[in-house]
Scaffold this motif. Structure first.
Motif, PDB file in Angstrom:
ATOM      1  N   GLU A  86       0.813  -1.222   0.000  1.00 43.41           N
ATOM      2  CA  GLU A  86       0.000   0.000   0.000  1.00 43.41           C
ATOM      3  C   GLU A  86       0.843   1.267   0.000  1.00 43.41           C
ATOM      4  N   ARG A  87       2.100   1.170   0.339  1.00 38.62           N
ATOM      5  CA  ARG A  87       2.946   2.353   0.446  1.00 38.62           C
ATOM      6  C   ARG A  87       3.973   2.477  -0.681  1.00 38.62           C
ATOM      7  N   GLN A  88       3.759   1.781  -1.766  1.00 37.19           N
ATOM      8  CA  GLN A  88       4.663   1.897  -2.904  1.00 37.19           C
ATOM      9  C   GLN A  88       4.353   3.172  -3.681  1.00 37.19           C
ATOM     10  N   PRO A  89       5.383   3.797  -4.272  1.00 36.91           N
ATOM     11  CA  PRO A  89       5.145   5.011  -5.063  1.00 36.91           C
ATOM     12  C   PRO A  89       4.232   4.715  -6.257  1.00 36.91           C
ATOM     13  N   ASP A  90       3.470   5.723  -6.674  1.00 36.06           N
ATOM     14  CA  ASP A  90       2.526   5.560  -7.788  1.00 36.06           C
ATOM     15  C   ASP A  90       3.195   5.123  -9.081  1.00 36.06           C
ATOM     16  N   TRP A  91       4.442   5.534  -9.302  1.00 38.23           N
ATOM     17  CA  TRP A  91       5.120   5.236 -10.554  1.00 38.23           C
ATOM     18  C   TRP A  91       5.637   3.795 -10.612  1.00 38.23           C
ATOM     19  N   ARG A  92       5.719   3.145  -9.465  1.00 42.74           N
ATOM     20  CA  ARG A  92       6.263   1.782  -9.426  1.00 42.74           C
ATOM     21  C   ARG A  92       5.244   0.798  -9.990  1.00 42.74           C
ATOM     22  N   GLU A  93       5.713  -0.126 -10.827  1.00 41.65           N
ATOM     23  CA  GLU A  93       4.806  -1.093 -11.448  1.00 41.65           C
ATOM     24  C   GLU A  93       4.778  -2.440 -10.756  1.00 41.65           C
ATOM     25  N   TYR A  94       5.914  -2.882 -10.202  1.00 38.93           N
ATOM     26  CA  TYR A  94       6.005  -4.221  -9.625  1.00 38.93           C
ATOM     27  C   TYR A  94       6.821  -4.194  -8.340  1.00 38.93           C
ATOM     28  N   ILE A  95       6.594  -5.195  -7.528  1.00 39.75           N
ATOM     29  CA  ILE A  95       7.467  -5.473  -6.396  1.00 39.75           C
ATOM     30  C   ILE A  95       7.718  -6.982  -6.410  1.00 39.75           C
ATOM     31  N   TYR A  96       8.919  -7.372  -6.091  1.00 42.40           N
ATOM     32  CA  TYR A  96       9.326  -8.768  -6.225  1.00 42.40           C
ATOM     33  C   TYR A  96       9.565  -9.415  -4.870  1.00 42.40           C
ATOM     34  N   VAL A  97       9.589 -10.735  -4.888  1.00 43.64           N
ATOM     35  CA  VAL A  97       9.942 -11.508  -3.700  1.00 43.64           C
ATOM     36  C   VAL A  97      10.541 -12.828  -4.166  1.00 43.64           C
ATOM     37  N   GLN A  98      11.552 -13.301  -3.450  1.00 39.72           N
ATOM     38  CA  GLN A  98      12.047 -14.662  -3.622  1.00 39.72           C
ATOM     39  C   GLN A  98      11.720 -15.368  -2.322  1.00 39.72           C
ATOM     40  N   THR A  99      10.985 -16.465  -2.405  1.00 38.08           N
ATOM     41  CA  THR A  99      10.417 -17.044  -1.198  1.00 38.08           C
ATOM     42  C   THR A  99      10.462 -18.566  -1.200  1.00 38.08           C
ATOM     43  N   VAL A 100      10.438 -19.131  -0.010  1.00 36.68           N
ATOM     44  CA  VAL A 100      10.267 -20.578   0.155  1.00 36.68           C
ATOM     45  C   VAL A 100       8.818 -20.890   0.505  1.00 36.68           C
ATOM     46  N   THR A 101       7.984 -19.834   0.585  1.00 35.93           N
ATOM     47  CA  THR A 101       6.556 -20.012   0.888  1.00 35.93           C
ATOM     48  C   THR A 101       5.687 -19.362  -0.196  1.00 35.93           C
ATOM     49  N   PRO A 102       5.744 -19.886  -1.424  1.00 33.06           N
ATOM     50  CA  PRO A 102       4.975 -19.259  -2.500  1.00 33.06           C
ATOM     51  C   PRO A 102       3.463 -19.298  -2.258  1.00 33.06           C
ATOM     52  N   GLU A 103       2.988 -20.255  -1.485  1.00 38.74           N
ATOM     53  CA  GLU A 103       1.549 -20.329  -1.206  1.00 38.74           C
ATOM     54  C   GLU A 103       1.097 -19.090  -0.443  1.00 38.74           C
ATOM     55  N   PHE A 104       1.884 -18.673   0.540  1.00 41.65           N
ATOM     56  CA  PHE A 104       1.562 -17.479   1.321  1.00 41.65           C
ATOM     57  C   PHE A 104       1.457 -16.260   0.414  1.00 41.65           C
ATOM     58  N   PHE A 105       2.477 -16.023  -0.408  1.00 40.47           N
ATOM     59  CA  PHE A 105       2.477 -14.853  -1.274  1.00 40.47           C
ATOM     60  C   PHE A 105       1.427 -14.972  -2.381  1.00 40.47           C
ATOM     61  N   GLY A 106       1.171 -16.187  -2.855  1.00 36.15           N
ATOM     62  CA  GLY A 106       0.129 -16.395  -3.858  1.00 36.15           C
ATOM     63  C   GLY A 106      -1.237 -15.954  -3.349  1.00 36.15           C
ATOM     64  N   LYS A 107      -1.535 -16.219  -2.090  1.00 34.34           N
ATOM     65  CA  LYS A 107      -2.815 -15.794  -1.489  1.00 34.34           C
ATOM     66  C   LYS A 107      -2.942 -14.276  -1.438  1.00 34.34           C
ATOM     67  N   LEU A 108      -1.810 -13.590  -1.476  1.00 41.29           N
ATOM     68  CA  LEU A 108      -1.821 -12.127  -1.429  1.00 41.29           C
ATOM     69  C   LEU A 108      -1.786 -11.501  -2.818  1.00 41.29           C
TER      70      LEU A 108
END
Length: 129
Positions: A86-108
Motif C-alpha cells: 500500500e505504500r509503494q510510489p505511484d510510478w512503481r509497477e512491480y514489487i518482487y519476492v524470492q520465497t520458500v513459501t509461495p503459497e503465502f504470497f500467492g494468497k496475497l
C-alpha cells in the motif's frame, strides 16, 4: 486479526528486538538500516512480534517476512506485506519476492515469474497497476 497489533516503520530503537526476532526465525539482516524494516507491534506490551524488510537496490523487493512462532497464523504476515504494498510510489509497477513459501504470497496476489528455482527460492512478483 488482533486489533492490538500495530504495523509501522521501524526505528533505530527497534533494531535489537528485530534482530532477536530474525535470529529466532533463523534469519540474519544486520547490515540494513532501520528504514528498511517495518514491524508488527503489540502496542500495549511494546513487543515486536513480526517484521518485514523492503530493499530497493536494482528493483523493489520484499526481502524477508518473519513472525514470531507464537503469533503465526493470526494474519500478521499478511498485514506486514499489505502495509508494504500500500505504500509503494505511484510510478512503481512491480514489487518482487524470492520465497520458500509461495503459497503465502500467492494468497496475497503475487504471481510466479517462472519455474526457475534459485537455492530453493521461488521468484514471484506483484503488479501494482
Amino acid at each position: 486479526m488482533n486489533p492490538n497489533i500495530t504495523i509501522r516503520r521501524a526505528t533505530n530503537k527497534d533494531l535489537l528486538s528485530v534482530y532477536l526476532l530474525l535470529s529466532n526465525c533463523l534469519l540474519e539482516m544486520y547490515d540494513l538500516p532501520a528504514e528498511n524494516f517495518i514491524v508488527a507491534e503489540i502496542a500495549y506490551k511494546n513487543k515486536i512480534v513480526g517484521t518485514a524488510v523492503e530493499i530497493n537496490r536494482n528493483y523493489p523487493e520484499i526481502h524477508t517476512v518473519a513472525v514470531h512462532p507464537s503469533y503465526r497464523s493470526k494474519g500478521i504476515g499478511s498485514k506486514l506485506v499489505n502495509y508494504l504494498l500500500e505504500r509503494q510510489p505511484d510510478w512503481r509497477e512491480y514489487i518482487y519476492v524470492q520465497t520458500v513459501t509461495p503459497e503465502f504470497f500467492g494468497k496475497l496476489g503475487f504471481l510466479k515469474l517462472d519455474d526457475v528455482y534459485h537455492k530453493g527460492y521461488v521468484s514471484m512478483f506483484y503488479s501494482l497497476k
